[in-house]
Design a protein around this motif. Structure first.
Motif, PDB file in Angstrom:
ATOM      1  N   LYS A  20       0.825  -1.201   0.000  1.00 32.00           N
ATOM      2  CA  LYS A  20       0.000   0.000   0.000  1.00 32.00           C
ATOM      3  C   LYS A  20       0.862   1.254   0.000  1.00 32.00           C
ATOM      4  N   ASN A  21       0.260   2.355  -0.434  1.00 30.39           N
ATOM      5  CA  ASN A  21       0.929   3.644  -0.347  1.00 30.39           C
ATOM      6  C   ASN A  21       0.037   4.636   0.390  1.00 30.39           C
ATOM      7  N   MET A  22       0.564   5.822   0.645  1.00 29.03           N
ATOM      8  CA  MET A  22      -0.147   6.802   1.461  1.00 29.03           C
ATOM      9  C   MET A  22      -1.453   7.254   0.820  1.00 29.03           C
ATOM     10  N   GLY A  23      -1.500   7.266  -0.499  1.00 25.56           N
ATOM     11  CA  GLY A  23      -2.719   7.684  -1.179  1.00 25.56           C
ATOM     12  C   GLY A  23      -3.900   6.769  -0.919  1.00 25.56           C
ATOM     13  N   GLN A  24      -3.619   5.535  -0.485  1.00 24.66           N
ATOM     14  CA  GLN A  24      -4.687   4.569  -0.225  1.00 24.66           C
ATOM     15  C   GLN A  24      -5.218   4.647   1.201  1.00 24.66           C
ATOM     16  N   ILE A  25      -4.509   5.336   2.071  1.00 16.08           N
ATOM     17  CA  ILE A  25      -4.946   5.381   3.470  1.00 16.08           C
ATOM     18  C   ILE A  25      -5.270   6.793   3.957  1.00 16.08           C
ATOM     19  N   GLY A  26      -5.021   7.797   3.112  1.00 16.11           N
ATOM     20  CA  GLY A  26      -5.286   9.165   3.553  1.00 16.11           C
ATOM     21  C   GLY A  26      -5.513  10.119   2.395  1.00 16.11           C
ATOM     22  N   ALA A  27      -6.261  11.182   2.666  1.00 18.24           N
ATOM     23  CA  ALA A  27      -6.467  12.250   1.687  1.00 18.24           C
ATOM     24  C   ALA A  27      -5.364  13.293   1.863  1.00 18.24           C
ATOM     25  N   VAL A  28      -4.728  13.667   0.764  1.00 13.61           N
ATOM     26  CA  VAL A  28      -3.591  14.591   0.802  1.00 13.61           C
ATOM     27  C   VAL A  28      -3.973  15.879   0.078  1.00 13.61           C
ATOM     28  N   TYR A  29      -3.791  17.012   0.744  1.00 12.40           N
ATOM     29  CA  TYR A  29      -4.125  18.283   0.106  1.00 12.40           C
ATOM     30  C   TYR A  29      -3.263  19.410   0.685  1.00 12.40           C
ATOM     31  N   GLU A  30      -3.146  20.483  -0.108  1.00  9.31           N
ATOM     32  CA  GLU A  30      -2.342  21.635   0.304  1.00  9.31           C
ATOM     33  C   GLU A  30      -3.140  22.530   1.246  1.00  9.31           C
ATOM     34  N   VAL A  31      -2.436  23.128   2.194  1.00  5.35           N
ATOM     35  CA  VAL A  31      -3.036  24.117   3.096  1.00  5.35           C
ATOM     36  C   VAL A  31      -2.067  25.291   3.212  1.00  5.35           C
ATOM     37  N   GLU A  80       8.180  31.975   2.352  1.00  7.08           N
ATOM     38  CA  GLU A  80       8.464  32.167   0.929  1.00  7.08           C
ATOM     39  C   GLU A  80       8.641  30.836   0.198  1.00  7.08           C
ATOM     40  N   ASN A  81       9.364  29.907   0.831  1.00  4.79           N
ATOM     41  CA  ASN A  81       9.732  28.661   0.148  1.00  4.79           C
ATOM     42  C   ASN A  81       8.940  27.440   0.602  1.00  4.79           C
ATOM     43  N   GLY A  82       8.258  27.561   1.732  1.00  5.22           N
ATOM     44  CA  GLY A  82       7.591  26.397   2.301  1.00  5.22           C
ATOM     45  C   GLY A  82       6.252  26.087   1.656  1.00  5.22           C
ATOM     46  N   VAL A  83       5.862  24.831   1.785  1.00  6.48           N
ATOM     47  CA  VAL A  83       4.559  24.354   1.314  1.00  6.48           C
ATOM     48  C   VAL A  83       3.906  23.605   2.468  1.00  6.48           C
ATOM     49  N   GLY A  84       2.671  23.964   2.775  1.00 11.04           N
ATOM     50  CA  GLY A  84       1.928  23.278   3.827  1.00 11.04           C
ATOM     51  C   GLY A  84       1.057  22.179   3.243  1.00 11.04           C
ATOM     52  N   ILE A  85       1.131  21.008   3.844  1.00  7.52           N
ATOM     53  CA  ILE A  85       0.361  19.846   3.388  1.00  7.52           C
ATOM     54  C   ILE A  85      -0.328  19.213   4.591  1.00  7.52           C
ATOM     55  N   VAL A  86      -1.531  18.741   4.382  1.00  9.17           N
ATOM     56  CA  VAL A  86      -2.244  17.984   5.417  1.00  9.17           C
ATOM     57  C   VAL A  86      -2.616  16.619   4.858  1.00  9.17           C
ATOM     58  N   ILE A  87      -2.377  15.586   5.662  1.00  6.65           N
ATOM     59  CA  ILE A  87      -2.811  14.229   5.323  1.00  6.65           C
ATOM     60  C   ILE A  87      -3.912  13.847   6.304  1.00  6.65           C
ATOM     61  N   GLU A  88      -5.090  13.596   5.767  1.00  7.48           N
ATOM     62  CA  GLU A  88      -6.245  13.273   6.602  1.00  7.48           C
ATOM     63  C   GLU A  88      -6.538  11.779   6.518  1.00  7.48           C
ATOM     64  N   PRO A  89      -6.430  11.053   7.632  1.00  2.00           N
ATOM     65  CA  PRO A  89      -6.633   9.593   7.593  1.00  2.00           C
ATOM     66  C   PRO A  89      -8.063   9.228   7.223  1.00  2.00           C
ATOM     67  N   LEU A  90      -8.202   8.081   6.539  1.00  2.95           N
ATOM     68  CA  LEU A  90      -9.522   7.650   6.082  1.00  2.95           C
ATOM     69  C   LEU A  90     -10.282   6.871   7.144  1.00  2.95           C
ATOM     70  N   ASN A  91      -9.552   6.249   8.088  1.00  2.00           N
ATOM     71  CA  ASN A  91     -10.214   5.483   9.146  1.00  2.00           C
ATOM     72  C   ASN A  91      -9.290   5.392  10.355  1.00  2.00           C
ATOM     73  N   ALA A  92      -9.720   4.655  11.369  1.00  2.00           N
ATOM     74  CA  ALA A  92      -8.949   4.560  12.614  1.00  2.00           C
ATOM     75  C   ALA A  92      -7.600   3.882  12.392  1.00  2.00           C
ATOM     76  N   SER A  93      -7.570   2.857  11.545  1.00  5.68           N
ATOM     77  CA  SER A  93      -6.307   2.170  11.266  1.00  5.68           C
ATOM     78  C   SER A  93      -5.329   3.110  10.572  1.00  5.68           C
ATOM     79  N   SER A  94      -5.835   3.876   9.611  1.00  5.31           N
ATOM     80  CA  SER A  94      -4.993   4.835   8.896  1.00  5.31           C
ATOM     81  C   SER A  94      -4.462   5.905   9.842  1.00  5.31           C
TER      82      SER A  94
END
Length: 299
Positions: A159-170, A200-214
């Motif tokens: 598995k990879n992170m895309g399968q266990i969480g939603a990834v988006y910029e903040v 200036e150079n940073g990027v904020g990212i949030v990973i939101e888990p899909l369930n309790a296991s994630s």
């Protein structure tokens, strides 16, 4: 009759070695992590794969002969491949000392475990191919060998992170000396110049888990470090040694399990950053499945 048996054994061993080695070739790749290195690291692993396929190929003919002494080499092979795992671990730990954003021990252990496990897959592929030739003929052996290669390809990645969480910029923001990714507190930044460079150079990212296991997997420190390393190794990092305030960081929101990240990529390509994070492998050491817990069965 003896010639026929001899030919069958030779054919079984030959096809076993061929398909076992083909399975190792199929499992070998140098990707963005640049490991194993090209070409010397690949030569080492291909040589070990050839040895593993030979060991698997001779097992069944040796048992049928019978020559049980030859089978004991499988035990020696298991010890040898455990040593390979130790070698990989030590090598990667040394290399990690030179990384601006290290892999972390969990990631290294996962890579070392994979290299050991793939040699066992090669042994099994060669063994099943050899057995199929001995009991069903060379056509059956070829079919089984092809199936073994296909099955080994399915075991190539998990598995990879895309399968266990939603990834988006903040957005990143600074309140006083505190840095936030959206509403997730990341760290305290003392120097105004560092705050300016991060905004200036940073990027904020949030990973939101899909369930309790994630949620538990994402909270694992080794998994967080693997994410930061992969982003930095692919997109670069805008920092040099001796600048701890500019180190990419991941912090957990304890209320809902979201993971906030700040990265400082040299290539500020948001869609690519998100895709890289989605492709980060889920480490075996980070996997937990509380959803499968049944309190009644534990009584």
């Amino acid at each position: 009759m003896e010639v026929g048996i001899l030919d069958k054994e030779t054919l079984a061993i030959t096809l076993g070695i061929i398909f076992g080695f083909a399975a190792r070739l199929r499992l070998l790749q140098s990707d963005y992590r640049q490991y194993p290195t090209y070409p010397h690291g690949q030569v080492i692993h291909l040589a070990l794969g050839l040895i593993a396929s030979a060991l698997g190929a001779v097992a069944i003919p040796a048992l049928l002969k019978p020559d049980y002494t030859a089978v004991t080499f499988l035990t020696l092979a298991a010890q040898q491949f455990r040593d390979v795992r130790n070698m990989e671990r030590e090598t990667l730990q040394k290399l990690d000392e030179t990384e601006l954003v290290p892999r972390g021990f969990s990631y290294i252990e996962g890579i070392a475990m994979v290299f050991e496990g793939r040699n066992y897959i090669v042994i099994l592929a060669a063994l099943f191919t050899s057995a199929a030739v001995m009991f069903g003929g060379w056509i059956t052996g070829v079919v089984v060998g092809i199936v073994a290669i296909v099955l080994s390809s399915l075991l190539k990645s998990g598995k990879n992170m895309g399968q266990i969480g939603a990834v988006y910029e903040v957005p990143l923001r600074v309140e006083g000396a505190s840095l936030y990714a959206a509403d997730i507190y990341l760290m305290n930044i003392g120097l105004p110049d560092n705050r300016k460079r991060i905004l200036e150079n940073g990027v904020g990212i949030v990973i939101e888990p899909l369930n309790a296991s994630s949620r538990i997997t994402i909270s694992n420190l080794g998994q967080r470090q693997a994410i930061l390393h992969d982003v930095s190794s692919i997109l670069g990092v805008t920092r040099d040694s001796g600048e701890p305030a500019l180190t990419p960081l991941a912090k957990l929101d304890l209320k809902d399990g979201r993971l906030g990240l700040v990265t400082l990529p040299q290539e500020k390509n948001i869609p690519k950053i998100i895709q890289v994070i989605k492709n980060v492998p889920v480490l075996e050491s980070a996997v937990r499945k509380p959803n499968q817990f049944d309190a009644k069965k534990q009584v």
